[in-house]
Design an enzyme around this catalytic site. Structure first.
Site, mmCIF file in Angstrom:
data_model
loop_
_atom_site.group_PDB
_atom_site.id
_atom_site.type_symbol
_atom_site.label_atom_id
_atom_site.label_comp_id
_atom_site.label_asym_id
_atom_site.label_seq_id
_atom_site.Cartn_x
_atom_site.Cartn_y
_atom_site.Cartn_z
ATOM 1 N N ILE A 128 72.135 31.991 81.845
ATOM 2 C CA ILE A 128 72.621 30.667 82.197
ATOM 3 C C ILE A 128 71.566 29.609 81.857
ATOM 4 O O ILE A 128 71.877 28.545 81.311
ATOM 5 C CB ILE A 128 72.993 30.590 83.688
ATOM 6 N N SER A 140 71.568 28.974 78.101
ATOM 7 C CA SER A 140 72.746 28.201 77.672
ATOM 8 C C SER A 140 72.618 26.738 78.079
ATOM 9 O O SER A 140 72.959 25.839 77.304
ATOM 10 C CB SER A 140 74.032 28.811 78.242
ATOM 11 N N GLU A 141 72.133 26.467 79.282
ATOM 12 C CA GLU A 141 72.036 25.083 79.737
ATOM 13 C C GLU A 141 70.993 24.297 78.947
ATOM 14 O O GLU A 141 71.190 23.126 78.641
ATOM 15 C CB GLU A 141 71.715 25.032 81.236
ATOM 16 N N ILE A 142 69.881 24.928 78.608
ATOM 17 C CA ILE A 142 68.880 24.242 77.781
ATOM 18 C C ILE A 142 69.446 23.987 76.390
ATOM 19 O O ILE A 142 69.282 22.899 75.816
ATOM 20 C CB ILE A 142 67.586 25.061 77.694
#
Length: 294
Positions: A59, A62-64
């Site tokens: 997660i 993916s967020e970065i």
């Protein structure tokens, strides 16, 4: 279809818009809004690779990646990156050059270095486990409060309120129809009010997908945000030359400033200035006019 609403959903959207235009964010408007967004998601939600996991490391990656890169591009690069660096330990010990090579095509390469520093901190200070705390995560490299909250929502299903581009677009569209200069603190009140505290992971996924269809269907509501700014032109920019120069050094291993300028078709003085910026920022090393991977 992700870019459209069926007739029933369109009718329901118009009903919500009428309600909020005439009466504001009434309990009925909020109820209809939540029902519409969730119904659309359950019928047409995107099948994205990071939605198939709750692993905090995945997660986080993916967020970065999603901070400054379009979903379609991330969907291609994310599985490749995870395959190359499957956990905090592998990313923490990987050579910087290998990480930057895996990041190529994503742009904004500082994010890759921030990911490595974050992985090192998680391994060294937290026993390899990402802390499930917004305030703590917000102190990590490359992670502001919004990204920290998103990680907590998706990895730990924590009911924390945050705003990003798609979320902002949805709330301005529905609740600030006739407003300019809409402030994020005004939007955040409504994010809190509508938040699904039992399943924030699904709710935020639904908001993100509704924001994506609005981008295709309407004039961008985010232009009415007080925080809106146009991105500068990329073609021919220092940002474009910078990416080409870094990619060249990573591919060749070592290159002189003159050769680099010729290879990327840039003015030698401009290329040298950008290369020196890359040195100062820790992306490459320089010795006697030759630039190498760190």
């Amino acid at each position: 279809m992700i870019g459209s609403l069926d007739p029933d959903q369109n009718e329901r959207e118009q009903r919500i818009l009428k309600e909020t235009r005439e009466h504001g964010a009434t309990p009925e408007a909020v109820r209809l809004f939540r029902a519409l967004v969730l119904a659309h998601y359950r019928a047409h939600g995107r099948d994205l690779p990071w939605r198939q996991t709750t692993d905090p490391y995945r997660i986080l990656v993916s967020e970065i990646m999603l901070q400054q890169t379009q979903v379609e591009r991330v969907a291609v690069k994310y599985p490749e990156f995870i395959d190359r660096f499957p956990d905090f330990a592998s990313l923490a010990r990987a050579p910087q050059g290998d990480i930057l090579l895996a990041w190529q095509g994503m742009g904004y390469n500082r994010r890759a270095l921030a990911l490595k520093r974050t992985a090192q901190r998680v391994v060294d200070d937290y026993g390899g486990r990402l802390p499930a705390d917004v305030e703590t995560l917000a102190t990590f490299p490359g992670i502001g409060r919004a990204t920290a909250a998103a990680i907590c929502a998706y990895a730990f299903n924590m009911p924390v309120a945050y705003i990003e581009t798609n979320i902002r677009r949805v709330f301005i569209h529905f609740f600030f129809q006739d407003r300019e200069d809409v402030r994020d603190d005004e939007i955040l009140v409504l994010v809190e009010q509508t938040l699904d505290r039992e399943n924030p992971r699904e709710w935020y996924g639904a908001l993100m997908d509704y924001g994506s269809i609005l981008k295709k269907r309407t004039a961008n509501p985010n232009r009415r945000s007080a925080s809106y700014s146009r991105q500068s032109r990329f073609e021919g920019s220092d940002r474009q030359i910078r990416g080409r120069l870094l990619a060249l050094v990573l591919a060749e291993g070592a290159v002189t400033g003159e050769e680099a300028a010729a290879r990327v078709a840039a003015d030698p003085g401009r290329a040298r200035r950008i290369l020196d910026d890359l040195v100062r920022e820790g992306f490459v090393a320089e010795s006697e006019g030759t630039y190498t991977c760190r």
